[in-house]
Design a protein around this motif. Structure first.
Motif, PDB file in Angstrom:
ATOM      1  N   TRP A   1      11.525  15.245 -29.153  1.00 22.81           N
ATOM      2  CA  TRP A   1      10.135  15.227 -29.616  1.00 22.81           C
ATOM      3  C   TRP A   1       9.478  16.589 -29.450  1.00 22.81           C
ATOM      4  O   TRP A   1       8.572  16.941 -30.223  1.00 22.81           O
TER       5      TRP A   1
ATOM      6  N   LEU B   1       7.776  18.633 -32.483  1.00 26.59           N
ATOM      7  CA  LEU B   1       6.395  19.098 -32.359  1.00 26.59           C
ATOM      8  C   LEU B   1       6.296  20.600 -32.622  1.00 26.59           C
ATOM      9  O   LEU B   1       5.375  21.061 -33.318  1.00 26.59           O
TER      10      LEU B   1
ATOM     11  N   VAL C   1      -0.004  20.080 -30.517  1.00 20.94           N
ATOM     12  CA  VAL C   1      -0.531  18.903 -31.221  1.00 20.94           C
ATOM     13  C   VAL C   1      -1.579  19.318 -32.249  1.00 20.94           C
ATOM     14  O   VAL C   1      -1.559  18.859 -33.399  1.00 20.94           O
TER      15      VAL C   1
ATOM     16  N   ALA D   1       0.155  21.028 -35.151  1.00 17.86           N
ATOM     17  CA  ALA D   1       0.843  20.059 -36.008  1.00 17.86           C
ATOM     18  C   ALA D   1      -0.155  19.286 -36.868  1.00 17.86           C
ATOM     19  O   ALA D   1       0.081  19.059 -38.061  1.00 17.86           O
TER      20      ALA D   1
END
Length: 513
Positions: A133, A137, A400, A403
């Protein structure tokens, strides 16, 4: 009252508990699937905003149309390395989609392959402590993803090259070296070559890294042979046929240029001579050295610049805190970064065309280091080391946000260019001459390209040699608007603008001299 939920239903709900969902979503399978969904959602949202075609995309779409109309030779006349255009044409023909929509669908498949290959490559590099992950990311934060709808053959080159590198890494790490991985490495890199001819150079040079592994000499040679077993003979045959004039292979001819040192150094020396004329007599002898160091610096800078400021800072900070990864697999990554950078440097020396996307493959390889240092930072934060916990929180939050920026819909401030072209298409008779200074306007107006009028003095000279009536469509920067209006005796018949763009489009109707 009896419980209406039977044992089988309770087991299903148990499997769907938050803990199990979290475990699946962070697993390799879950990450690959969710990453693909996020990427496709990003492209769908961008497409829903009506993003306009890019200039290179016009060439690929017109080459695809030529292939549908008159076959391979016609496609090569428009663009002489047409595999990407042929793929677009075939998909359009099978699906009934427009060529532009088919190109976006091709891009979607290539981008998913690129993401998937990146995640698998990072997992292969660090199989014990990898967090898939984190790889997803980092990749979704990659700034060039904001251009995923732009029609470039580079997406195919990147996707298949990263797929090929994953299997070359597996081959590198395996004590025996599986023939399956050797074949998939060569097949993936051959597919990448169909998108960019530089892939052929990687097919030749990358297996040489196997010679420097810490293995018995005979094993090194055998493994190098396996990694080149069919691709190298095929390339040599193609070059031989090309040299003999038996076949026309478009940009494959560039390999003869790049592989000939005298040609590359000749082009380099010509530019160095021009550069030396700008120096005084005490410095002109250093012109070749200054130019060479500048090319190396630019190639390196492009690779880092593509990462964006945040990913670049994570990489540098992590490398400072934890050092660079030294596992066996990363030695291959360092070799590949060096080879890819050498190819970019050779291209720049021969052509001196500086475009950031030429270094995207090196950037993708550099991001594997970003993933490794980010994983180390995450592990340190889990061990309750206070400073690292705060550092990981900053890194995670930034990734985050990055993204989400890439995935979120971005208003397309260039939609007015498409609107202007479509106004011409629907409002101006087909037999009326239309003069434009922008190929994208021609594309949406469904008009053939005219002369390249990239400066107002060229527009002025062209108008002086052209008899009315005609329409003139000018895409002009704000600071040139007054000069453009002064070319005409009347006000524009139509204007198109965007509040977010420092430019606009003026359409003039000239009926009399």
């Amino acid at each position: 009252m009896t419980n209406s939920i039977g044992p089988s239903h309770r087991s299903i709900f148990a499997r769907l508990s938050p803990a199990s969902i979290r475990a699946w979503s962070t697993s390799l399978t879950g990450t690959r699937l969710l990453g693909a969904v996020a990427l496709l959602l990003s492209m769908m949202l961008a497409a829903s905003m009506g993003e306009i075609i890019n200039r290179d995309g016009i060439i690929y779409v017109r080459s695809a149309q030529a292939f549908l109309d008159d076959g391979l030779s016609a496609a090569m006349e428009v663009y002489n390395w047409p595999a990407y255009s042929i793929l677009i044409a075939l998909l359009s023909g099978m699906s009934g989609l427009s060529l532009e929509a088919a190109a976006h669908l091709v891009n979607a498949g290539l981008m998913v392959l690129l993401l998937d290959s990146f995640i698998r490559l990072c997992r292969q590099l660090d199989p014990v402590s990898a967090r898939p992950w984190i790889a997803a990311l980092v990749f979704l934060t990659f700034p060039p993803l904001a251009h995923s709808l732009e029609i470039y053959r580079d997406w195919g080159y990147l996707a298949f090259a990263m797929f090929a590198f994953t299997h070359l890494l597996r081959f590198w790490q395996d004590d025996v070296g599986q023939i399956k991985d050797a074949l998939l490495w060569q097949g993936g890199m051959f597919a990448a070559t169909l998108f960019r001819v530089e892939g052929a150079a990687l097919l030749v040079l990358a297996p040489l890294a196997l010679i420097f592994q810490a293995r018995p000499w005979r094993a090194r040679m055998w493994r190098t042979f396996l990694a080149s077993s069919w691709s190298l003979p095929a390339l040599l045959l193609g070059i031989a046929l090309l040299a003999l004039g038996e076949v026309q292979l478009g940009k494959f001819r560039d390999l003869l240029v790049y592989s000939n040192p005298s040609t590359v150094f000749g082009a380099f020396n010509d530019v160095a001579q021009q550069f030396s004329s700008a120096l005084n007599k005490y410095s002109d002898d250093f012109a070749p050295h200054m130019l060479a160091s500048g090319i190396v610096t630019v190639a390196t800078w492009m690779a880092f610049k593509n990462l964006g400021a945040f990913i670049g800072l994570i990489t540098l900070f992590g490398a400072y805190q934890f050092g660079l990864p030294r596992q066996n697999g990363h030695r291959l990554i360092y070799a590949l970064i060096g080879i890819v950078t050498l190819i970019v440097i050779t291209f720049l020396a021969a052509r001196l065309i500086i475009v950031g996307r030429y270094a995207l493959l090196a950037s993708c390889l550099l991001m594997t280091i970003t993933v490794w240092v980010s994983t180390r930072l995450f592990e340190a934060s889990k061990r309750n080391r206070r400073g690292y916990r705060w550092a990981w929180l900053v890194v995670f939050t930034g990734l985050v946000i990055g993204a989400l920026v890439n995935i979120g819909a971005r208003p397309d401030y260039k939609a007015y260019i498409r609107d202007a072209g479509q106004w011409i298409k629907h409002s101006v008779p087909a037999d009326t001459l239309v003069i434009t200074n922008d190929f994208i306007i021609d594309y949406y107006a469904e008009r053939p390209h005219g002369p390249k009028l990239d400066r107002l003095d060229k527009v002025r000279d062209h108008l002086a040699a052209t008899s009315p009536p005609y329409y003139v469509v000018l895409r002009i920067k704000d600071h040139d608007m007054d000069e453009a209006r002064a070319l005409f005796a009347t006000d524009p018949a139509k204007e198109f603008r965007s509040s977010r763009a420092p430019e606009g489009i003026l359409i003039f109707h000239v009926e009399t001299p």
